[in-house]
Write a protein that holds these residues in place. Structure first.
Motif, short mmCIF file in Angstrom:
data_model
loop_
_atom_site.label_atom_id
_atom_site.label_comp_id
_atom_site.label_asym_id
_atom_site.label_seq_id
_atom_site.Cartn_x
_atom_site.Cartn_y
_atom_site.Cartn_z
N GLY A 121 0.90 -1.31 0.08
CA GLY A 121 0.05 0.01 0.05
C GLY A 121 0.90 1.19 0.04
O GLY A 121 2.26 1.14 -0.24
N LYS A 122 0.40 2.32 0.03
CA LYS A 122 1.19 3.65 0.34
C LYS A 122 1.94 3.54 1.31
O LYS A 122 3.22 4.07 1.44
CB LYS A 122 0.26 4.80 0.22
N ARG A 182 1.78 0.28 3.91
CA ARG A 182 2.13 -0.87 4.52
C ARG A 182 2.74 -2.07 3.41
O ARG A 182 2.08 -1.87 2.11
CB ARG A 182 1.13 -1.35 5.29
N LEU A 241 2.37 -6.24 2.70
CA LEU A 241 1.38 -7.10 3.08
C LEU A 241 2.01 -8.43 2.82
O LEU A 241 2.41 -8.51 1.74
CB LEU A 241 0.03 -6.93 2.39
N LEU A 244 -2.00 -13.06 8.29
CA LEU A 244 -1.23 -11.83 7.38
C LEU A 244 -0.13 -11.32 8.45
O LEU A 244 -0.46 -11.33 9.67
CB LEU A 244 -2.25 -11.04 6.82
N HIS A 270 -8.49 -7.87 14.52
CA HIS A 270 -7.62 -8.91 13.89
C HIS A 270 -6.26 -9.31 14.46
O HIS A 270 -5.66 -10.15 13.89
CB HIS A 270 -7.63 -8.48 12.33
N ARG A 275 -5.25 -11.91 11.82
CA ARG A 275 -6.12 -12.77 11.31
C ARG A 275 -6.55 -12.42 9.74
O ARG A 275 -6.73 -11.17 9.43
CB ARG A 275 -7.33 -12.88 11.95
N LEU A 285 -8.92 -11.73 6.76
CA LEU A 285 -10.26 -11.53 6.55
C LEU A 285 -10.77 -11.38 5.31
O LEU A 285 -9.96 -11.07 4.34
CB LEU A 285 -10.77 -10.48 7.59
N MET A 312 -12.42 -8.71 3.73
CA MET A 312 -12.59 -7.17 3.83
C MET A 312 -13.93 -6.84 3.12
O MET A 312 -14.33 -7.07 2.08
CB MET A 312 -11.42 -6.39 3.42
N GLU A 334 -11.43 0.00 9.04
CA GLU A 334 -11.76 -1.27 8.22
C GLU A 334 -12.31 -2.40 8.71
O GLU A 334 -11.61 -2.72 9.66
CB GLU A 334 -10.67 -1.39 7.10
N ASP A 353 -7.22 -3.86 9.75
CA ASP A 353 -6.23 -2.71 9.26
C ASP A 353 -5.80 -2.21 10.42
O ASP A 353 -5.34 -2.50 11.57
CB ASP A 353 -7.21 -1.78 8.27
N1 LIG Z 1 -7.10 -8.55 8.65
C1 LIG Z 1 -6.94 -8.32 7.51
N2 LIG Z 1 -7.22 -9.22 6.37
C2 LIG Z 1 -6.98 -8.76 4.86
N3 LIG Z 1 -6.87 -7.67 4.63
C3 LIG Z 1 -6.30 -6.78 5.36
C4 LIG Z 1 -6.48 -6.92 6.79
N4 LIG Z 1 -6.06 -5.80 7.61
C5 LIG Z 1 -5.91 -4.80 6.60
N5 LIG Z 1 -6.19 -5.42 5.41
C6 LIG Z 1 -5.86 -4.74 3.91
O1 LIG Z 1 -4.50 -4.65 3.89
C7 LIG Z 1 -4.04 -3.43 3.14
C8 LIG Z 1 -3.09 -2.57 4.03
O2 LIG Z 1 -2.30 -1.65 3.17
P1 LIG Z 1 -2.23 -0.11 3.34
O3 LIG Z 1 -2.95 0.56 4.43
O4 LIG Z 1 -0.90 0.10 3.13
O5 LIG Z 1 -2.91 0.16 1.75
P2 LIG Z 1 -4.21 0.86 1.23
O6 LIG Z 1 -5.03 0.94 2.43
O7 LIG Z 1 -4.76 -0.33 0.34
O8 LIG Z 1 -3.79 1.90 0.56
P3 LIG Z 1 -3.36 3.22 1.39
O9 LIG Z 1 -3.68 3.21 2.84
O10 LIG Z 1 -1.90 3.34 0.84
O11 LIG Z 1 -4.34 4.25 0.61
C9 LIG Z 1 -5.51 -2.72 2.90
O12 LIG Z 1 -5.90 -3.07 1.58
C10 LIG Z 1 -6.25 -3.38 3.88
O13 LIG Z 1 -7.91 -3.35 3.26
#
Ligand SMILES: Nc1ncnc2c1ncn2[C@@H]1O[C@H](COP(=O)(O)OP(=O)(O)OP(=O)(O)O)[C@@H](O)[C@H]1O
Ligand SMILES: [Mg+2]
Length: 287
Positions: free
Chosen positions: A11-12, A14, A16, A24, A68, A82, A84, A86, A190, A203
């Protein structure tokens, strides 16, 4: 990190990874974005601040809604969680009128289908916190939606549960933050569902990146408020006449140091825990 961790996305802020079918690993980097553009300069420890604050709130809100979080790693920036399914909406709660909420109110007198009293000024406190979901845009900016639009994306019972949980989380955190001199003007959650279909908070939660934090002692409705943390970096970017499109400018050392200090201050004020103590042993935020 074990060899079994598979990188599945960036992501911007994080990175993953999947650990196995159920888990995760979310790793928060020190990247900073202003005006939605990631800058070439990092803010040391910013990812630790975000991770520690999220974990602090997760540990204190389990009774409101399950979350989570499974474990914090010793680097202070990695969360085992965990995995999930989303929900395809962002669950925003607003206690104050700012940003896109203020824009919508000025244009229509309402925000996401919530009619509001006449005559509210920018940054005014709302009579009651409101749930103002938005789409999760894969490109560009998220768009505010009302209940009917959200129900095209999410099952009605889940939507109502997400709304109730979001408002309860906001009320809890806003009251706690207010006692420590910080106004949480608005925040984004989220949620996902586990394999039983139970709603789970995911998140990051209640961090400077997912919320507007204002210093309470400087609060003055009737205009925009200085944000607690990113303002330093934003002001610098504006002062040099950057056009807010990619690529963003490098930040000079004093702006990096000032921004880092504000993130750390937000962490310490909200948690009452010294940031160095967190870095030495991240689990201190869970107690
Ligand atoms: N428990 C979880 N299970 C599955 N996906 C998750 C979980 N927690 C967070 N995520 C997802 O992981 C990502 C976190 O990465 P990040 O916040 O950097 O990216 P982003 O939200 O897609 O973009 P940005 O925050 O840069 O606008 C998100 O897409 C979020 O929805
Ligand atoms: Mg995100």
């Amino acid at each position: 990190m074990p060899d079994t961790a598979v990188h599945v996305g960036s992501g911007k802020v994080r990175e993953l990874f999947t650990l196995d079918d159920d888990r995760l690993l979310l790793v928060a980097s020190d990247r900073i974005s202003t005006f939605d553009v990631v800058l070439p300069t990092e803010i040391p420890d910013k990812g630790r601040v975000l991770t520690g604050l999220s974990a602090f709130w997760f540990a204190r809100t389990e009774e409101i809604v399950p979350n989570h979080l499974l474990a914090l790693r010793s680097d202070g920036r990695s969360t085992e969680c965990r995995r999930l399914e989303m929900l395809p909406i962002e669950c925003v709660v607003r206690g104050y009128l700012s940003g896109s909420g203020w824009k919508d109110y000025r244009a229509t007198g309402a925000v996401c289908g919530h009619p509001l009293p006449d005559g509210l000024t920018e940054s005014a406190e709302l009579p009651t916190p409101i749930f103002t979901p938005s789409t999760k845009a894969t490109t560009g900016h998220d768009q505010n939606i009302d209940r009917d639009q959200a129900l095209e994306l999410v099952d009605g019972e889940l939507y109502d549960a997400a709304e109730r949980a979001s408002i309860a989380l906001y009320r809890f955190a806003a009251a706690a933050a207010r006692e420590r001199g910080i106004i949480i003007a608005d925040t984004k959650f989220e949620f996902g569902t586990d394999d039983q279909g139970t709603l789970v908070l995911a998140d990051e939660a209640l961090t400077p990146d997912s919320s507007r934090f204002w210093p309470a002692d400087e609060y003055a409705p009737g205009g925009p408020q200085a944000s607690f943390d990113k303002q330093f970096a934003r002001d610098y970017c504006e002062s040099i006449g950057w056009d807010k499109t990619y690529p963003g400018p490098e930040l000079p050392d004093d702006v990096v140091a000032g921004t880092r200090a504000r993130y750390v201050e937000a962490f310490e004020r909200l948690t009452g825990i010294e940031f160095d103590a967190y870095c030495a042993e991240p689990d201190v935020v869970l107690r």
